[in-house]
Motif scaffolding. Structure first.
Motif, mmCIF file in Angstrom:
data_model
loop_
_atom_site.group_PDB
_atom_site.id
_atom_site.type_symbol
_atom_site.label_atom_id
_atom_site.label_comp_id
_atom_site.label_asym_id
_atom_site.label_seq_id
_atom_site.Cartn_x
_atom_site.Cartn_y
_atom_site.Cartn_z
ATOM 1 N N THR A 110 -11.392 4.206 0.608
ATOM 2 C CA THR A 110 -11.299 4.793 -0.742
ATOM 3 C C THR A 110 -12.684 4.884 -1.382
ATOM 4 O O THR A 110 -13.053 5.923 -1.935
ATOM 5 N N VAL A 130 -6.690 3.040 -8.714
ATOM 6 C CA VAL A 130 -7.721 2.167 -8.147
ATOM 7 C C VAL A 130 -8.034 1.056 -9.155
ATOM 8 O O VAL A 130 -8.195 1.323 -10.346
ATOM 9 N N LEU A 164 -5.479 -1.435 -4.833
ATOM 10 C CA LEU A 164 -4.849 -0.176 -5.261
ATOM 11 C C LEU A 164 -3.427 -0.457 -5.701
ATOM 12 O O LEU A 164 -2.728 -1.258 -5.076
#
Ligand SMILES: Cc1cc2nc3c(=O)[nH]c(=O)nc-3n(C[C@H](O)[C@H](O)[C@H](O)COP(=O)(O)OP(=O)(O)OC[C@H]3O[C@@H](n4cnc5c(N)ncnc54)[C@H](O)[C@@H]3O)c2cc1C
Length: 282
Positions: A110, A130, A164
């Motif tokens: 990510t 996030v 996350l």
């Protein structure tokens, strides 16, 4: 090539990691599957590598009532085996080879924001959020606002991506990931993650994450909007996917013309939506 010299630290708390990342030219290290190649090519030359592998707070998955928290250090292989959403399991399984999946982490994938990254497409489909912690505290950033461009995110140099947040799968939901591999690297020439929720025969929620096509993974919001309220029939999907590439600068390279890439992207989207719909209908 041998990487340039760097110092190496292994903090055991997030707080300690943030302090170290505040030093000049410091960089976080997770599975190393994207960063180490960059060091070897000397495309990155940090003075300090802050290895996050000893921080227990970054590990594991937690299930709350309506959310799932996935720690940044959850590796691709763990996702492929036990992620609660099929789109995440399939995207993790489609990433690299066995060694990459054993070492790479969801946080690293990510934070790296590769334009052809598989996991970002799945996370966009799920409308993931996030979680990042820095000197000013904790903040949450929706994934579509987190990825800003190729290899560029909202994350500040001294912030740690800690995890996350994903929705819990409800009844009537389904999801899937489809990817056409670029033959030489295995990265997505085009990849699409899809999530749908169907209630009383109509689509009430949808997410479509696209990767490998433009300069960054993105949420196909225009196509999503066209699907809500429809029964997700073939004609509905075909009409909605007219908007799949709206506003996207489809890339052309030695492996695919822009036209071929666009066609393959539509094919992946059609298949991902079909598969998600089939799962949703049980
Ligand atoms: C041979 C090979 C094939 C691959 N094939 C694919 C593929 O098909 N599809 C695909 O999507 N990817 C592929 N990858 C990339 C792979 O998925 C990486 O694992 C992933 O992109 C990065 O995760 P990582 O944990 O290894 O991160 P690292 O390489 O350690 O770090 C990547 C970046 O994220 C930052 N970072 C990492 N964790 C954090 C954190 N918690 N907080 C803040 N910053 C952080 C680092 O500073 C660095 O900038 C491949 C890699 C290799 C070597």
């Amino acid at each position: 090539m041998i990487p340039a010299a760097f110092r190496y630290e292994r903090p055991v708390t997030i707080h300690e990691a943030i302090e170290l990342l505040g030093q000049p030219e410091a960089k976080a290290l997770a599975g190393g599957q994207s960063l180490l190649p960059l060091l070897r090519l000397r495309m990155a030359e940090p003075e300090l590598l802050v290895d996050l592998q000893d921080i227990p707070e970054l590990r594991g998955m937690r299930h709350d009532l309506d959310q799932i928290w996935v720690g940044a250090f959850v590796r691709h292989v763990e996702l492929a085996e036990s992620a609660p959403w099929r789109v995440l399991r399939e995207a993790a399984e489609a990433t690299g080879d066995r060694q990459v999946r054993r070492l790479g982490t969801i946080g690293g994938a990510t934070a790296h924001a590769d334009p052809a990254g598989d996991l970002p497409a799945a996370l966009l489909a799920l409308h993931a959020v996030v979680e990042a912690v820095g000197p000013a505290g904790r903040r949450e950033i929706p994934i579509d606002r987190f990825i800003l461009g190729p290899l560029t995110t909202e994350l500040a140099p001294d912030e740690v991506l800690t995890g996350l947040r994903l929705p819990q799968p409800k009844s009537g939901t389904g999801s899937s990931y489809r990817k056409l591999r670029q033959k030489a690297s295995g990265f997505a020439l085009a990849g699409v993650g899809a999530m749908v929720r169907i209630e009383a025969g109509r689509c009430v929620e949808v997410g479509i994450g696209v990767t490998g096509v433009g300069l960054q993974p993105y949420a196909a919001e225009a196509a999503e909007g066209r699907l809500v309220g429809t029964p997700l029939g073939d004609a509905d999907v075909e009409a909605a996917l007219e908007a799949l590439l709206e506003g996207v600068d489809v890339q052309e390279d030695a492996y695919a013309s822009a036209d071929y890439r666009a066609k393959m992207c539509r094919l992946c989207a059609t298949q991902a939506l079909e598969s998600a719909r089939a799962e949703a209908l049980g």
